[in-house]
Design a protein around this motif. Structure first.
Motif, PDB file in Angstrom:
ATOM      1  N   LEU A 364       0.825  -1.207   0.000  1.00 42.77           N
ATOM      2  CA  LEU A 364       0.000   0.000   0.000  1.00 42.77           C
ATOM      3  C   LEU A 364       0.857   1.254   0.000  1.00 42.77           C
ATOM      4  O   LEU A 364       1.765   1.393   0.829  1.00 42.77           O
ATOM      5  N   ALA A 365       0.567   2.159  -0.920  1.00 37.40           N
ATOM      6  CA  ALA A 365       1.260   3.445  -0.975  1.00 37.40           C
ATOM      7  C   ALA A 365       0.533   4.422  -0.052  1.00 37.40           C
ATOM      8  O   ALA A 365      -0.485   4.999  -0.431  1.00 37.40           O
ATOM      9  N   GLU A 366       1.041   4.566   1.155  1.00 36.88           N
ATOM     10  CA  GLU A 366       0.400   5.494   2.085  1.00 36.88           C
ATOM     11  C   GLU A 366       0.547   6.932   1.593  1.00 36.88           C
ATOM     12  O   GLU A 366      -0.225   7.805   1.975  1.00 36.88           O
ATOM     13  N   ASN A 367       1.527   7.131   0.739  1.00 43.29           N
ATOM     14  CA  ASN A 367       1.737   8.408   0.052  1.00 43.29           C
ATOM     15  C   ASN A 367       1.833   8.098  -1.446  1.00 43.29           C
ATOM     16  O   ASN A 367       2.474   7.114  -1.819  1.00 43.29           O
ATOM     17  N   PRO A 368       1.218   8.895  -2.310  1.00 38.35           N
ATOM     18  CA  PRO A 368       1.288   8.619  -3.755  1.00 38.35           C
ATOM     19  C   PRO A 368       2.706   8.459  -4.280  1.00 38.35           C
ATOM     20  O   PRO A 368       2.932   7.750  -5.269  1.00 38.35           O
ATOM     21  N   TRP A 466     -12.144   6.670  -0.213  1.00 38.06           N
ATOM     22  CA  TRP A 466     -11.456   6.401   1.051  1.00 38.06           C
ATOM     23  C   TRP A 466     -10.002   6.831   0.995  1.00 38.06           C
ATOM     24  O   TRP A 466      -9.482   7.420   1.944  1.00 38.06           O
ATOM     25  N   TYR A 467      -9.350   6.541  -0.138  1.00 39.91           N
ATOM     26  CA  TYR A 467      -7.939   6.899  -0.251  1.00 39.91           C
ATOM     27  C   TYR A 467      -7.757   8.413  -0.249  1.00 39.91           C
ATOM     28  O   TYR A 467      -6.847   8.944   0.396  1.00 39.91           O
ATOM     29  N   LEU A 479      -7.716   3.328   5.532  1.00 37.74           N
ATOM     30  CA  LEU A 479      -6.817   2.373   4.888  1.00 37.74           C
ATOM     31  C   LEU A 479      -7.254   0.939   5.191  1.00 37.74           C
ATOM     32  O   LEU A 479      -7.172   0.059   4.339  1.00 37.74           O
ATOM     33  N   ASP A 480      -7.721   0.719   6.426  1.00 36.75           N
ATOM     34  CA  ASP A 480      -8.201  -0.616   6.796  1.00 36.75           C
ATOM     35  C   ASP A 480      -9.387  -1.029   5.924  1.00 36.75           C
ATOM     36  O   ASP A 480      -9.491  -2.198   5.517  1.00 36.75           O
ATOM     37  N   THR A 484      -9.359  -4.282   3.462  1.00 36.56           N
ATOM     38  CA  THR A 484     -10.394  -5.311   3.602  1.00 36.56           C
ATOM     39  C   THR A 484     -11.116  -5.540   2.282  1.00 36.56           C
ATOM     40  O   THR A 484     -11.356  -6.683   1.871  1.00 36.56           O
ATOM     41  N   TYR A 485     -11.447  -4.450   1.618  1.00 32.92           N
ATOM     42  CA  TYR A 485     -12.147  -4.564   0.331  1.00 32.92           C
ATOM     43  C   TYR A 485     -11.264  -5.265  -0.707  1.00 32.92           C
ATOM     44  O   TYR A 485     -11.721  -6.164  -1.414  1.00 32.92           O
TER      45      TYR A 485
END
Length: 505
Positions: A364-368, A466-467, A479-480, A484-485
Motif C-alpha cells: 500500500l502506498a500510504e503516500n502517492p 477512502w484513499y 486504509l483498513d 479489507t475490500y
C-alpha cells in the motif's frame, strides 16, 4: 415552466432522470454517493482553478431571484465588463428565436422561460445592442473531450445570449481538463439543440414518463438508480441482460422482442442480419436471455475453426484449461485512481495447496510517491513463486504491469515473463459459460455463487474516495477499509476460479 441548461444536460444523458427530477417521488431518491460527491468537488475545484486566471466580475442579486440575476448580468454587459462569472441568461418569451442567417422552424410553447448559467461570459469585439462588443459563453468541464451534450448546452447558452445582446455569437467555448479551448460549431449544433429542447418540453408538458433503461456505465451514480432498477426488475426489462445496449434494444423493439420469454425463444439468425447483432452477438444475447429466463447455467460453444490451405477444420478449444491447479497460486487485485494514473495498492493472495495455507499480502502506498516502492514490493513477492499462475479479474492488472514497468524503467526480465503467468478469470468465464446474472462484473458473479464482501457497500469507486480522505485526514481506519475490500476482491477471484475448476471436472 422553466427550461434550464442543467435540465438540458440531464435530458441528453437520461431522459428518465430529467423527468423524475420534475415529477418523481423525492422519497425514492437516494443521497449522492461519496464518489459522485467527489466528482462534484473535483469539477468545482477545476472550475475554480480556471476562474482564478481571469479578472472577472459577478452579478450582484438576491440568491434564487432569476429576474434580478438577469438584470444584474445585463447591467455588467452594458458596462462592457471583460469577463462575467456566474451570469444569468433568461428569455421570458414563448420561443427560442434564431438569428436570421440560422433560421429553422420555431416551436411555440407558451409560458416557458429558457434559463442558462454559463460559467463565463467573455467580451469580444463585435456589434451588439450594448456597443461595439459582444459576449461569448464559455463552460469549464472536467472532461478530456468535448462531449456532444456539452456542445448542445453551449449552443443553448449562445442562442439565449444571442437574443439578449441581439447578436448571435459565432461560437460557444469549452475549457476542458487539459486546459484546451474547444470552439463549438454552432452551425452544426443549433439545430440539434432546438430538436432536443423540443423533445424535452414535450416530455415535461405532456407528463410522458420515459421507459426505464438500465445502463451499467451511467446509472450507478444516479440518485434515482434504485428506483429505476426496481421498476426494471419488476418488468424483467431487457436492459438488465448483459449485452443489451440501447442500440441493440432499439432493434429488439423494432422486431417486437420486448420480453425475456420472446427473446429466449428467438432464432439468433433472425438477429444476426442486423449489424448490432453481427459476429456472434446475436447468439450471445439469445443465450443470455435463455439463461435468465430458465435460471440456469448454459455452456457456451467451445468449437472454433482453423483455416488451412484447402479446408476449414474444427478445433476443440476449452478456455477452462487455462485454470491450472498449481501447488501455489497467486490472486492479484489492484486499487487505483485511473484519472491520475496512480496505483496505490497491490493485493496478492498466496494460496499454497501443498500446505493448505492462504496468506494475503498488501502493498500500500500510504503516500502517492510510494507507488514505485510498492511496485518493487509486488515484483519481489511474485518472484518468490516463479512458476505460480497469477489469477486476476479483467485486464486492468496486465495493463498496469506494463505501465509501471515502463514508468519505472523496470528491466524486461523482471516483468515480461509475468505476462505469460497471468490468467484472466473474467475472460475464462465469459468464454465458457452464460450465467443468469445482470452483469459479468466480479461482484455479480461472486455473489451469485454465494460469496459476500464484509462491507457490502465497498466498491472500486468507494475505495478511491477512502484513499482521498486518508490523504486529507490521516485516518488509518480508511486504509483498513481499503485493505479489507481489496482482500475480499482477491478471495472472490479465488472463489470463482475454484468453482470454475470444479465445473470443468
Amino acid at each position: 415552466m422553466f427550461i434550464t441548461d442543467s435540465q438540458l444536460l440531464s435530458f441528453q444523458r437520461c431522459s428518465r432522470k430529467a423527468f423524475l427530477d420534475v415529477y418523481g417521488n423525492w422519497k425514492q431518491q437516494e443521497s449522492p454517493t461519496d464518489f459522485l460527491q467527489k466528482l462534484i468537488r473535483d469539477s468545482s475545484e477545476f472550475r475554480a482553478s480556471i476562474i482564478n486566471n481571469y479578472n472577472y466580475q459577478e452579478p450582484d442579486y438576491p440568491h434564487g431571484n432569476l429576474i434580478a440575476g438577469l438584470k444584474a448580468t445585463e447591467l455588467l454587459m452594458t458596462e462592457g465588463v471583460d469577463v462575467i462569472y456566474k451570469g444569468i441568461l433568461m428569455i421570458q418569451k414563448s420561443a427560442i428565436k434564431l438569428a436570421p442567417q440560422n433560421q429553422i422552424q420555431n416551436h411555440n410553447f407558451p409560458a416557458i422561460n429558457f434559463v442558462s448559467h454559463p460559467d463565463l461570459l467573455i467580451k469580444q469585439p463585435g456589434d451588439s445592442r450594448f456597443g461595439n462588443w459582444i459576449y461569448i459563453p464559455t463552460d469549464i468541464k472536467l472532461s478530456k473531450r468535448p462531449k456532444l451534450e456539452y456542445q448542445i448546452v453551449g449552443a443553448f447558452h449562445a442562442q439565449i445570449l444571442g437574443n439578449i445582446q441581439e447578436c448571435l455569437p459565432e461560437t460557444a467555448r469549452l475549457i476542458l481538463r487539459t486546459k484546451r479551448l474547444y470552439e463549438v460549431n454552432l452551425t452544426q449544433r443549433l439545430e440539434q439543440m432546438q430538436k432536443t429542447i423540443s423533445e424535452l418540453i414535450n416530455m415535461l408538458q405532456n407528463c410522458q414518463e420515459p421507459e426505464v433503461f438500465i445502463s451499467r456505465q451511467k446509472c450507478h451514480f444516479c440518485t434515482w438508480y434504485n428506483s429505476c432498477h426496481a421498476v426494471a426488475e419488476t418488468q424483467k426489462h431487457l436492459s438488465l441482460l448483459p449485452g443489451v445496449t440501447s442500440n441493440r434494444y432499439s432493434v429488439l423493439k423494432s422486431l417486437n422482442l420486448t420480453n425475456l420469454e420472446s427473446l429466449s425463444k428467438t432464432n439468433p439468425d433472425d438477429l444476426e442480419c442486423h449489424p448490432e447483432f453481427a459476429d456472434g452477438v446475436g447468439v450471445q444475447v439469445v443465450q443470455q436471455a435463455q439463461s435468465v429466463w430458465e435460471n440456469k447455467v448454459i455452456l457456451r460453444n467451445r468449437n472454433l475453426t482453423e483455416k488451412t490451405d484447402n479446408q476449414t477444420l474444427p478445433i476443440v478449444f476449452n478456455p477452462l484449461n487455462k485454470l491450472v491447479n498449481a501447488p501455489v497460486e497467486l490472486y492479484f487485485d489492484i486499487e487505483a485512481q485511473p484519472d491520475i494514473n496512480l496505483d496505490y495498492l497491490h493485493g496478492v493472495l498466496v494460496v499454497d495447496k501443498r500446505y493448505n495455507t492462504e496468506k494475503f499480502y498488501v502493498h500500500l502506498a500510504e503516500n502517492p510517491l510510494d507507488e514505485k516502492l510498492i511496485w518493487h514490493q509486488f515484483l519481489d513477492l511474485v518472484w518468490k513463486y516463479p512458476i505460480a499462475p497469477i489469477y486476476h479479474f479483467c485486464e486492468y492488472e496486465i495493463k498496469t504491469v506494463k505501465r509501471l514497468a515502463k514508468l519505472y524503467q523496470t528491466p524486461t526480465y523482471l516483468w515480461k515473463p509475468l505476462l505469460k503467468r497471468f490468467v484472466d478469470v473474467h475472460q475464462v468465464i465469459t468464454q465458457t459459460i452464460t450465467l443468469p446474472i445482470e452483469s459479468y462484473a466480479l461482484k455479480n458473479i461472486a455473489r451469485w455463487l454465494g460469496f459476500e464482501w464484509r462491507n457490502p457497500e465497498a466498491n472500486g469507486a468507494q475505495s478511491v474516495c477512502w484513499y482521498e480522505q486518508w490523504l486529507k485526514t490521516g485516518d488509518r481506519s480508511l486504509l483498513d477499509e481499503i485493505i479489507t475490500y481489496n482482500q475480499d476482491d482477491c478471495y472472490a477471484t479465488y472463489y470463482i476460479k475454484e468453482w470454475l475448476s470444479k465445473f470443468n471436472e
